[in-house]
Design an enzyme around this catalytic site. Structure first.
Site, PDB file in Angstrom:
ATOM      1  N   PRO A 191     -32.029 -13.535  32.158  1.00  0.00           N
ATOM      2  CA  PRO A 191     -32.192 -14.612  31.181  1.00  0.00           C
ATOM      3  C   PRO A 191     -32.211 -15.994  31.835  1.00  0.00           C
ATOM      4  CG  PRO A 191     -29.933 -13.835  31.206  1.00  0.00           C
ATOM      5  CD  PRO A 191     -30.680 -12.969  32.162  1.00  0.00           C
ATOM      6  N   TYR A 198     -46.372 -27.004  24.770  1.00  0.00           N
ATOM      7  CA  TYR A 198     -46.210 -25.754  24.015  1.00  0.00           C
ATOM      8  C   TYR A 198     -46.078 -25.982  22.519  1.00  0.00           C
ATOM      9  CZ  TYR A 198     -44.414 -23.930  28.536  1.00  0.00           C
ATOM     10  OH  TYR A 198     -44.237 -23.565  29.830  1.00  0.00           O
ATOM     11  N   CYS A 206     -48.912 -43.992  28.919  1.00  0.00           N
ATOM     12  CA  CYS A 206     -50.186 -44.473  28.423  1.00  0.00           C
ATOM     13  C   CYS A 206     -51.136 -43.314  28.222  1.00  0.00           C
ATOM     14  CB  CYS A 206     -50.736 -45.537  29.347  1.00  0.00           C
ATOM     15  SG  CYS A 206     -49.679 -46.984  29.282  1.00  0.00           S
ATOM     16  N   GLU A 207     -50.826 -42.537  27.243  1.00  0.00           N
ATOM     17  CA  GLU A 207     -51.522 -41.328  26.841  1.00  0.00           C
ATOM     18  C   GLU A 207     -50.696 -40.851  25.641  1.00  0.00           C
ATOM     19  OE1 GLU A 207     -52.627 -37.320  29.230  1.00  0.00           O
ATOM     20  OE2 GLU A 207     -52.580 -39.153  30.386  1.00  0.00           O
TER      21      GLU A 207
HETATM   22  C1  LIG Z   1     -39.297 -16.889  33.536  1.00  0.00           C
HETATM   23  C2  LIG Z   1     -38.783 -15.552  33.825  1.00  0.00           C
HETATM   24  C3  LIG Z   1     -37.569 -15.131  33.270  1.00  0.00           C
HETATM   25  C4  LIG Z   1     -36.763 -15.964  32.301  1.00  0.00           C
HETATM   26  O1  LIG Z   1     -37.344 -16.045  31.048  1.00  0.00           O
HETATM   27  P1  LIG Z   1     -36.571 -16.791  29.846  1.00  0.00           P
HETATM   28  O2  LIG Z   1     -37.494 -16.725  28.698  1.00  0.00           O
HETATM   29  O3  LIG Z   1     -36.286 -18.182  30.284  1.00  0.00           O
HETATM   30  O4  LIG Z   1     -35.305 -16.068  29.624  1.00  0.00           O
HETATM   31  C5  LIG Z   1     -37.113 -13.876  33.623  1.00  0.00           C
HETATM   32  N1  LIG Z   1     -37.813 -13.080  34.461  1.00  0.00           N
HETATM   33  C6  LIG Z   1     -38.992 -13.461  35.013  1.00  0.00           C
HETATM   34  C7  LIG Z   1     -39.702 -12.554  35.935  1.00  0.00           C
HETATM   35  C8  LIG Z   1     -39.515 -14.709  34.713  1.00  0.00           C
HETATM   36  O5  LIG Z   1     -40.684 -15.072  35.243  1.00  0.00           O
END
Ligand SMILES: *Cc1c(COP(=O)(O)O)cnc(C)c1O
Length: 406
Positions: free
Chosen positions: A260, A302, A328-329
Site C-alpha cells: 500500500p 486526474y 500562468c496556465e
Molecule cells: C504504485 C504502486 C503501488 C501503490 O499503489 P497505491 O494505490 O498507492 O496503494 C503498489 N505496488 C505497485 C507495483 C505500484 O506500482
C-alpha cells in the site's frame, strides 16, 4: 492533529507547505495489520513512490514495514533510511535489464513484469530467485489513468502468456519465489479484487519454489464525506479463508504481501496555502492561492477531488469559491466549493494530500517546491526545507559565449 495546530505550523514555517500527521500514518498501518491479523507471515511493503521523504521511510521502518520500490533511486533512498536490502521489493515497469541487475546485486527482491526481461535475467542469473508480476486482466481501478490491470495495460505479464512463462523457466532453470499482481489504484469492488486473487492462486500452483504471494495494492481512500473507500476489514475477512486454503493445498505457508502507498499516507497529508487575492468576476468568486499545479497536480491531472477548508476561519459561514493557483496556465484546484468565508491572507488546507502530491511537484514557473513538515510526538519537525534561488540553477551549466565565437 487539529486545525489550530495546522494553522500555527503554517504561521511558523510559512506557506506553501505539506504537513504530515505521523499518527494518522501509524493508525492506517495498524488498520492493515489488524485487518489481515493472523495471516501467516504478513508483509506490508510501503510503496514509497507515494511519499518518499527519508523521515517518512524511517517512520514506516520503525513500525516494522518493508518497502516497495519502482526505481533504483527509490531503492537507494530505502537503504539510506536504514532498510535492509532483503526488506525491499523492486516492482518496476519498463526499466532496463541493467537497472534490474544492479538492484538485484544489491540483494533486493526483484519482481519482473516482462517476458523478454524474464528470459534475459534468467539466462544470466538463474540462481537468483525472482518474483513475477502477472496481469490477471481484471478492471479494478476507478480512474482509467490509474487502472493498470486491464487487457491493454502495459503492466505485468498476461496470464494468457502462461505457457511462455513456463517455457522460459524450464529452459533457464530460474527460480520463481513469488507471484505478484497490482491492479491499479482505487479498488472499490472487493469481489472484483478477490476474483483477481483467485486467478493468482490458480497460477501460483504452477511454481514449486514460492515464498510469497503479493497482492499489490490499490486500496482506495475517501476524499470527501460521502466518498467510498476500500473496506479493508471486509477484504481481510474474505481473503483469509482463501489464503489459508491456498497454503494448505500448496503444502507450505507462504508470505502474504501487500504494497500500500495511498492507504498509508494519503489522509495524513494537509497541503497549506495562503490566499493571495480574492477576485470577483461576473459569475465567480476566485480565491487565488500561493501555489498551483506545480505543487499539487492531482486535480488537474486526474480530476482528483481534494477537500478545501479555510483553517483561518474555522467557524465562519460558508460561501462559494473557485480556488485557483498563481501559475500562468489554468490551474483550478476546485470549482464552486463551499468554503468558510475567505479573506486575503487566510490559510487554506487541502485534505488527503499525503500521497502522490509532494512527489509530483515541480519547479514550473521557476517557483520553489513546497516544504514538508512531519507532526510526530505532538511536535512539528521540518523534514524538507525551502529551496532557494541557487537550487533552481544548481545543475545548469553556463556556456562560455566568448569562447564559442572565436
Ligand atoms: C504504485 C504502486 C503501488 C501503490 O499503489 P497505491 O494505490 O498507492 O496503494 C503498489 N505496488 C505497485 C507495483 C505500484 O506500482
Amino acid at each position: 492533529m487539529n486545525d489550530q495546530e495546522l494553522l500555527s505550523i503554517a504561521q511558523q514555517y510559512g506557506t506553501p507547505l505539506y504537513v504530515y500527521d505521523g499518527n494518522t500514518m501509524i493508525k492506517q498501518y495498524q488498520r492493515l495489520i489488524n485487518a489481515f491479523d493472523g495471516m501467516p507471515q504478513l508483509k506490508i511493503q510501503y510503496a514509497c513512490k507515494a511519499l518518499s521523504n527519508l523521515s517518512i521511510l524511517e517512520l514506516f521502518k520503525n513500525l516494522g514495514a518493508g518497502l516497495d520500490t519502482v526505481s533504483i533511486q527509490e531503492v537507494q533512498l530505502g537503504l539510506k533510511a536504514g532498510f535492509q536490502p532483503h526488506q525491499i521489493f523492486f516492482t518496476p515497469n519498463g526499466v532496463s535489464i541493467e537497472e534490474i541487475q544492479k538492484v538485484s546485486q544489491m540483494g533486493v527482491q526483484i519482481i519482473i513484469d516482462n517476458l523478454s526481461l524474464l528470459e534475459q535475467f534468467g539466462s544470466i542469473h538463474s540462481n537468483t530467485p525472482v518474483g513475477i508480476r502477472l496481469n490477471p486482466h481484471i478492471m479494478a481501478g476507478g480512474n482509467s489513468k490509474i487502472s493498470v490491470g486491464h487487457i491493454d495495460s502495459k503492466f505485468g505479464i498476461s496470464i494468457h502468456q502462461f505457457p511462455h512463462i513456463k517455457r522460459i523457466i524450464q529452459i533457464t532453470k530460474m527460480k520463481i519465489n513469488g507471484v505478484h499482481m497490482h491492479t491499479g489504484s482505487d479498488i472499490l469492488d472487493i469481489d472484483v479484487f478477490l476474483k483477481a486473487t483467485d486467478i493468482l492462486f490458480k497460477h501460483a500452483h504452477e511454481f514449486n519454489d514460492l515464498e510469497f504471494i503479493d497482492f499489490g495494492s490499490g486500496f482506495k481512500v475517501s476524499y470527501y464525506q460521502q466518498d467510498a473507500e476500500t473496506n479493508i476489514e471486509e477484504l481481510g475477512e474474505k481473503l483469509r479463508q482463501r489464503f489459508e486454503t491456498f497454503c494448505h493445498k500448496y503444502g507450505k505457508e507462504v508470505s502474504l504481501v501487500f504494497e500500500p502507498g495511498k492507504f498509508l499516507v494519503s489522509k495524513a497529508g494537509h497541503f497549506l496555502v495562503k490566499v493571495n487575492a480574492i477576485k470577483q468576476t461576473t459569475s465567480t468568486v476566485f480565491a487565488h492561492v500561493d501555489s498551483g499545479f506545480n505543487h499539487l497536480i492531482r486535480p488537474m491531472f486526474y480530476d482528483a477531488y481534494h477537500q478545501i477548508d479555510n483553517i483561518s476561519n474555522q467557524d465562519g459561514k460558508s460561501r462559494y469559491y473557485t480556488v485557483v493557483g498563481y501559475i500562468c496556465e489554468t490551474d483550478t484546484f476546485g470549482s464552486n466549493r463551499k468554503i468558510q468565508e475567505i479573506t486575503e491572507g487566510n490559510i487554506l488546507a487541502f485534505r488527503n494530500t499525503g500521497a502522490y502530491c509532494y512527489m509530483m511537484s515541480s519547479n514550473y514557473n521557476s517557483r520553489y517546491r513546497p516544504i514538508e513538515v512531519l507532526w510526530y510526538g505532538h511536535q512539528s519537525h521540518l523534514i524538507r526545507k525551502r529551496e532557494r534561488f541557487e537550487d533552481l540553477i544548481r545543475h545548469q551549466v553556463p556556456i562560455d559565449w566568448k569562447k564559442s565565437e572565436s
